[in-house]
Every structure is written in C-alpha cells, then in structure tokens.
Design a protein around this motif. Structure first.
Motif, PDB file in Angstrom:
ATOM      1  N   GLU A 121       0.918  -1.189   0.007  1.00 16.19           N
ATOM      2  CA  GLU A 121      -0.002  -0.028  -0.018  1.00 16.19           C
ATOM      3  C   GLU A 121       0.981   1.260   0.140  1.00 16.19           C
ATOM      4  OE1 GLU A 121      -0.376  -2.698   1.986  1.00 16.19           O
ATOM      5  OE2 GLU A 121      -2.317  -3.251   0.697  1.00 16.19           O
ATOM      6  N   GLN A 122       2.000   1.192   0.798  1.00 16.17           N
ATOM      7  CA  GLN A 122       2.970   2.308   0.961  1.00 16.17           C
ATOM      8  C   GLN A 122       3.475   2.634  -0.607  1.00 16.17           C
ATOM      9  OE1 GLN A 122       6.508   1.330   1.029  1.00 16.17           O
ATOM     10  NE2 GLN A 122       6.974   3.534   0.895  1.00 16.17           N
ATOM     11  N   ALA A 169       2.301   1.671  -3.311  1.00 15.43           N
ATOM     12  CA  ALA A 169       1.240   1.922  -4.293  1.00 15.43           C
ATOM     13  C   ALA A 169       0.862   3.620  -4.044  1.00 15.43           C
ATOM     14  CB  ALA A 169       0.001   1.374  -4.004  1.00 15.43           C
ATOM     15  N   GLY A 170       1.272   3.997  -3.113  1.00 14.64           N
ATOM     16  CA  GLY A 170       0.639   5.443  -2.849  1.00 14.64           C
ATOM     17  C   GLY A 170       2.151   6.181  -3.418  1.00 14.64           C
ATOM     18  N   GLU A 171       3.330   5.907  -3.301  1.00 20.38           N
ATOM     19  CA  GLU A 171       4.432   6.373  -4.018  1.00 20.38           C
ATOM     20  C   GLU A 171       4.192   6.515  -5.456  1.00 20.38           C
ATOM     21  OE1 GLU A 171       6.719   7.926  -2.452  1.00 20.38           O
ATOM     22  OE2 GLU A 171       6.471   7.422  -0.330  1.00 20.38           O
ATOM     23  N   LEU A 172       3.697   5.387  -6.029  1.00 15.89           N
ATOM     24  CA  LEU A 172       3.683   5.297  -7.428  1.00 15.89           C
ATOM     25  C   LEU A 172       2.244   6.313  -7.919  1.00 15.89           C
ATOM     26  CD1 LEU A 172       3.871   1.396  -8.045  1.00 15.89           C
ATOM     27  CD2 LEU A 172       5.627   2.973  -8.815  1.00 15.89           C
ATOM     28  N   ARG A 173       1.379   6.422  -6.992  1.00 13.53           N
ATOM     29  CA  ARG A 173       0.191   7.264  -7.369  1.00 13.53           C
ATOM     30  C   ARG A 173       0.736   8.817  -7.388  1.00 13.53           C
ATOM     31  NH1 ARG A 173      -2.689   5.505  -3.392  1.00 13.53           N
ATOM     32  NH2 ARG A 173      -3.176   3.546  -4.037  1.00 13.53           N
ATOM     33  N   ARG A 174       1.524   8.862  -6.264  1.00 14.30           N
ATOM     34  CA  ARG A 174       2.055  10.517  -6.394  1.00 14.30           C
ATOM     35  C   ARG A 174       3.043  10.579  -7.479  1.00 14.30           C
ATOM     36  NH1 ARG A 174       1.650   9.582  -0.844  1.00 14.30           N
ATOM     37  NH2 ARG A 174       3.545   8.443  -0.527  1.00 14.30           N
ATOM     38  N   SER A 204       0.526  11.253 -10.441  1.00 14.63           N
ATOM     39  CA  SER A 204      -0.364  12.364 -10.321  1.00 14.63           C
ATOM     40  C   SER A 204       0.008  13.501 -11.431  1.00 14.63           C
ATOM     41  CB  SER A 204      -0.237  12.727  -8.917  1.00 14.63           C
ATOM     42  OG  SER A 204       0.739  13.454  -8.489  1.00 14.63           O
ATOM     43  N   ALA A 207       1.942  -3.427  -6.407  1.00 13.39           N
ATOM     44  CA  ALA A 207       1.764  -1.768  -6.011  1.00 13.39           C
ATOM     45  C   ALA A 207       1.082  -1.033  -7.219  1.00 13.39           C
ATOM     46  CB  ALA A 207       3.167  -1.262  -5.438  1.00 13.39           C
ATOM     47  N   ALA A 208       1.310  -1.431  -8.272  1.00 14.62           N
ATOM     48  CA  ALA A 208       0.770  -0.622  -9.382  1.00 14.62           C
ATOM     49  C   ALA A 208      -0.689  -1.031  -9.636  1.00 14.62           C
ATOM     50  CB  ALA A 208       1.819  -1.206 -10.739  1.00 14.62           C
ATOM     51  N   ALA A 249      -2.530   0.720  -6.864  1.00 16.43           N
ATOM     52  CA  ALA A 249      -2.493   2.258  -7.359  1.00 16.43           C
ATOM     53  C   ALA A 249      -3.445   2.388  -8.352  1.00 16.43           C
ATOM     54  CB  ALA A 249      -1.144   2.805  -7.560  1.00 16.43           C
TER      55      ALA A 249
END
Length: 74
Positions: free
Chosen positions: A20-21, A23-28, A31, A57-58, A61
C-alpha cells in the motif's frame, strides 16, 4: 529495483514498507499525468518477489500500464 531489492521512483530512493505504501508512492509519481506508465527496470540479480511487489503496488494504485526496460551488456 536493484540487486538488494531497493526501489527508486523517478530517481528518488523509496523505502519499501508495504504494498500500500509503495502504491501511494507510485500514485504520487503519476499524479498529474494523463496516462501514467510504470516502467520497471530491475537489476538481473533482483529477486522475482521484488519485481512482483512493484507490479502488485501498481495494480493497487490503479496503474494498469506496466512495461519493462532492458539494458544491453557491455
């Protein structure tokens, strides 16, 4: 993904704590991009599991476009 299983996103080292962490980094990182693409460049000595973590993670995300890079041997 390097041989020790460390991750880098947009040339910035990222410590892996959870899917999840990551995934958040990939999302950011994606963005603001209309169609972000995850490009996985893994060292030949990286474990399969470390690459699978990026793919998972991808997915978490919501990033469905994934590709891999290769490097020529010197």
């Amino acid at each position: 993904v390097n041989a020790k299983g460390h991750y880098v996103i947009n040339k910035v080292p990222v410590e892996y704590a959870s899917t999840e962490q990551l995934a958040g980094e990939l999302r950011r990182a994606g963005s603001g991009l209309r169609e972000p693409i995850v490009i996985i460049s893994a060292d030949a000595a990286a474990t399969h599991q470390s690459v699978i973590r990026v793919m998972e993670a991808a997915r978490v995300a919501g990033l469905s476009q994934i590709t891999f890079t290769t490097q020529s041997s010197k």
